[in-house]
Scaffold this active site. Structure first.
Site, mmCIF file in Angstrom:
data_model
loop_
_atom_site.group_PDB
_atom_site.id
_atom_site.type_symbol
_atom_site.label_atom_id
_atom_site.label_comp_id
_atom_site.label_asym_id
_atom_site.label_seq_id
_atom_site.Cartn_x
_atom_site.Cartn_y
_atom_site.Cartn_z
ATOM 1 N N CYS A 144 39.747 40.042 49.699
ATOM 2 C CA CYS A 144 40.343 41.061 50.572
ATOM 3 C C CYS A 144 40.622 42.328 49.772
ATOM 4 C CB CYS A 144 41.631 40.516 51.196
ATOM 5 S SG CYS A 144 42.375 41.629 52.434
ATOM 6 N N CYS B 146 45.367 43.696 41.975
ATOM 7 C CA CYS B 146 44.427 43.729 43.095
ATOM 8 C C CYS B 146 42.974 43.821 42.636
ATOM 9 C CB CYS B 146 44.749 44.905 44.016
ATOM 10 S SG CYS B 146 44.594 46.520 43.218
#
Length: 218
Positions: free
Chosen positions: A101, A209
């Site tokens: 994601c 991330c």
């Protein structure tokens, strides 16, 4: 780095004909670098990686900051539509594969920015995580670009001293117990015993991330 050193470095990049950009999550502690850049050269594009999962407060705050600082803010999004961001079982990726994601919503769009720019001005600080502590002020990135980390040796104390000195605005979720603010599904309030980045992807073996792990030249 001192502000005078940051200014000199940016002027050096500009004199060399390098095309610069920065990205921002528009958290309170991110505003220091944006404010410094606005006073040096407010034409440098500031990209907001709009994942579609941000708190609405963040999106509104981004507009407020852009107007107050006179910044050139540009939104960029994933090339993968949100309805396609699901696993084989139909679950949204942030629930089953948060790494992927993050890749399609943050890392891949930033890769595209690196393809068309020379210098990524990035506000990472060494006190945020062991990964960031190991970084250098100037570091090679993919596509023959440079990551420039002017805030690397700043810490939370110096960041908030600057915020107070210049009376910078604060993210509206600060007062509700949030300190490290990212996408809404993957962010929680900070408990007293937690480190700053532990409020992100809570309960998972994940504190980054991918922007500061994948987009560094090996």
């Amino acid at each position: 780095m001192e502000i005078s050193e940051i200014k000199a470095k940016l002027e050096s990049y500009k004199a060399d004909g390098k095309k610069m950009f920065t990205t921002s999550s528009f958290q309170t502690h991110s505003l220091v670098m944006l404010h410094i850049l606005s006073r040096i050269d407010n034409t440098i594009p500031v990209y907001f990686l709009n994942t579609g999962y941000h708190f609405p407060e963040t999106v509104s705050f981004k507009d407020q900051v852009g107007e107050a600082f006179g910044l050139n803010i540009i939104e960029t999004r994933s090339s993968v539509p949100r309805y396609m961001q699901k696993d084989h079982g139909g679950k949204l990726l942030f629930t089953s594969d948060p790494d992927h994601c993050c890749y399609i919503n943050k890392t891949a769009p930033t890769e595209e920015l690196l393809r068309t720019n020379d210098v990524w001005i990035n506000g990472v600080r060494g006190d945020q995580s062991s990964t960031r502590k190991a970084m250098k002020t100037e570091q090679e990135a993919p596509f023959d670009t440079i990551r420039f980390h002017p805030m690397l040796d700043w810490n939370m104390k110096t960041i908030f001293a600057y915020i107070r000195e210049h009376n910078l605005p604060r993210h509206p979720l600060d007062s509700k117990g949030y300190l490290s603010i990212g996408c809404e599904p993957c962010t929680r309030k900070l408990d007293p015993e937690m480190q700053e980045r532990e409020a992100r992807w809570f309960g998972l073996n994940k504190v980054e991330c991918g922007l500061h792990t994948d987009l560094v030249k090996k």
